[in-house]
Design a protein around this motif. Structure first.
Motif, PDB file in Angstrom:
ATOM      1  N   ASP A   1       0.982  -1.231   0.054  1.00  0.00           N
ATOM      2  CA  ASP A   1       0.004  -0.032   0.140  1.00  0.00           C
ATOM      3  C   ASP A   1       0.787   1.415  -0.044  1.00  0.00           C
ATOM      4  N   ILE A   2       2.061   1.251   0.699  1.00  0.00           N
ATOM      5  CA  ILE A   2       2.977   2.470   0.885  1.00  0.00           C
ATOM      6  C   ILE A   2       3.539   2.495  -0.613  1.00  0.00           C
ATOM      7  N   ALA A   3       3.877   1.374  -0.914  1.00  0.00           N
ATOM      8  CA  ALA A   3       4.519   1.487  -2.582  1.00  0.00           C
ATOM      9  C   ALA A   3       3.650   2.357  -3.516  1.00  0.00           C
ATOM     10  N   LYS A   4       2.224   1.636  -3.545  1.00  0.00           N
ATOM     11  CA  LYS A   4       1.278   2.273  -4.519  1.00  0.00           C
ATOM     12  C   LYS A   4       0.962   3.535  -4.328  1.00  0.00           C
ATOM     13  N   LYS A   5       0.971   4.237  -3.045  1.00  0.00           N
ATOM     14  CA  LYS A   5       0.704   5.489  -2.842  1.00  0.00           C
ATOM     15  C   LYS A   5       2.035   6.333  -3.484  1.00  0.00           C
ATOM     16  N   ALA A   6       3.137   6.092  -3.024  1.00  0.00           N
ATOM     17  CA  ALA A   6       4.170   6.792  -3.532  1.00  0.00           C
ATOM     18  C   ALA A   6       4.225   6.563  -5.271  1.00  0.00           C
ATOM     19  N   GLU A   7       3.912   5.489  -5.769  1.00  0.00           N
ATOM     20  CA  GLU A   7       3.950   5.453  -7.291  1.00  0.00           C
ATOM     21  C   GLU A   7       3.053   6.295  -7.872  1.00  0.00           C
TER      22      GLU A   7
ATOM     23  N   PRO B   1       8.231   8.035 -13.570  1.00  0.00           N
ATOM     24  CA  PRO B   1       8.126   6.374 -13.200  1.00  0.00           C
ATOM     25  C   PRO B   1       8.998   5.961 -12.101  1.00  0.00           C
ATOM     26  N   CYS B   2       8.638   5.102 -11.651  1.00  0.00           N
ATOM     27  CA  CYS B   2       9.655   4.507 -10.560  1.00  0.00           C
ATOM     28  C   CYS B   2       9.485   2.830 -10.552  1.00  0.00           C
TER      29      CYS B   2
ATOM     30  N   GLY C   1       0.427  -5.417  -9.775  1.00  0.00           N
ATOM     31  CA  GLY C   1       0.046  -4.254  -9.977  1.00  0.00           C
ATOM     32  C   GLY C   1       1.266  -3.283  -9.283  1.00  0.00           C
ATOM     33  N   LEU C   2       2.341  -3.722  -8.954  1.00  0.00           N
ATOM     34  CA  LEU C   2       3.756  -2.889  -8.538  1.00  0.00           C
ATOM     35  C   LEU C   2       4.514  -3.109  -9.531  1.00  0.00           C
ATOM     36  N   PRO C   3       5.430  -1.985  -9.649  1.00  0.00           N
ATOM     37  CA  PRO C   3       6.266  -1.856 -10.484  1.00  0.00           C
ATOM     38  C   PRO C   3       7.644  -2.294  -9.848  1.00  0.00           C
ATOM     39  N   ALA C   4       8.275  -3.291 -10.493  1.00  0.00           N
ATOM     40  CA  ALA C   4       9.731  -3.986  -9.901  1.00  0.00           C
ATOM     41  C   ALA C   4      10.679  -3.684 -10.824  1.00  0.00           C
ATOM     42  N   MET C   5      11.762  -3.502 -10.175  1.00  0.00           N
ATOM     43  CA  MET C   5      13.001  -3.547 -10.731  1.00  0.00           C
ATOM     44  C   MET C   5      13.350  -4.782 -11.764  1.00  0.00           C
ATOM     45  N   PRO C   6      14.103  -4.777 -12.781  1.00  0.00           N
ATOM     46  CA  PRO C   6      14.451  -6.011 -13.695  1.00  0.00           C
ATOM     47  C   PRO C   6      14.805  -6.966 -12.643  1.00  0.00           C
ATOM     48  N   LEU C   7      14.710  -8.090 -13.021  1.00  0.00           N
ATOM     49  CA  LEU C   7      15.186  -9.339 -11.810  1.00  0.00           C
ATOM     50  C   LEU C   7      16.871  -9.353 -11.757  1.00  0.00           C
ATOM     51  N   MET C   8      17.455  -9.284 -13.170  1.00  0.00           N
ATOM     52  CA  MET C   8      18.831  -9.585 -13.272  1.00  0.00           C
ATOM     53  C   MET C   8      19.516  -8.192 -12.447  1.00  0.00           C
ATOM     54  N   LEU C   9      18.934  -6.852 -12.697  1.00  0.00           N
ATOM     55  CA  LEU C   9      19.423  -5.785 -12.162  1.00  0.00           C
ATOM     56  C   LEU C   9      19.360  -6.080 -10.601  1.00  0.00           C
TER      57      LEU C   9
END
Length: 224
Positions: free
Chosen positions: A9-15, A24-25, A125-133
């Motif tokens: 929920d915190i991440a979604k609010k910030a996004e 974008p984040c 529903g959340l943006p995640a950094m690419p797995l290899m990175l």
């Protein structure tokens, strides 16, 4: 202990707030690891805001201005010029409120490369950094925690090792390889990661087969 739902929920609010500014984040750290399938429970939110226009302190103030549950406190370091960002749950009762630390990062900070938006993964529903990175950033965190001059940071390297080993299994199951998934990354960043992998295998030799499964042996023996 915060629940996974609360962290999301915190991440979604910030996004959503950063989206109003056209920024974008993507999540990194423990929450991003968990989105991919690791089992260790995170206790804070780490978010990379993909901007070179705004500084970290400006980004923090954006959240505080938009939502009063985000707030800033002075660092415990008396020489620090930055504020620490927290998220407060509910209202303060008897001077106490449950809260969560929120770390905002940007490309260039901690050697994070600028992530093309097309490589950000949306999970739940959340943006995640690419797995290899994310795996490479965890490798860097492990080294930083191990070599920190602050003794209390040293035990954190074992949490990093736990995450790294699970991320390796996840990358292997997804069929990801270092060569294919690092083409967009700066060469200097990849070279530093490969050096850390060599050291990791030397320190934890049982991990060698996991690295081989995502093509480490091939990327070492062939030019990019």
């Amino acid at each position: 202990m915060l629940t996974t739902s609360e962290l999301h929920d915190i991440a979604k609010k910030a996004e959503r707030i950063f989206a109003r500014y056209g920024l974008p984040c993507c999540l990194t750290g423990g929450v991003a690891c968990q989105l991919y399938g690791t089992t260790r429970l995170p206790n804070d939110v780490d978010l990379v805001v993909l901007t070179t226009t705004y500084q970290q302190e400006e980004l923090k103030r954006m959240l505080v201005k938009a939502d009063p549950q985000f707030y800033l406190v002075s660092s415990k370091d008396p020489y620090a010029t930055y504020k620490v960002l927290w998220y407060r749950f509910g209202t303060i009762y008897s001077g106490f409120a449950r809260r969560c630390k929120v770390d905002l990062l940007a490309p260039g900070i901690m050697n994070i490369p600028d992530v093309p938006k097309r490589y950000i993964e949306t999970i739940g529903g959340l943006p995640a950094m690419p797995l290899m990175l994310l795996l490479f950033m965890k490798l860097q965190a492990r080294t930083d925690h191990r070599d920190s001059p602050k003794d209390f940071m040293h035990p954190k390297q074992w949490s990093d090792v736990f995450d790294i080993n699970q991320l390796l299994d996840i990358a292997s199951c997804r069929g990801e390889t270092i060569r294919e998934k690092t083409k967009w990354m700066p060469q200097s960043f990849v070279d530093a990661a490969l050096s850390r992998i060599r050291e990791y295998i030397a320190n934890i030799p049982e991990s060698k087969s996991k690295w081989r499964a995502i093509g480490y042996d091939r990327v070492q023996s062939m030019p990019r």
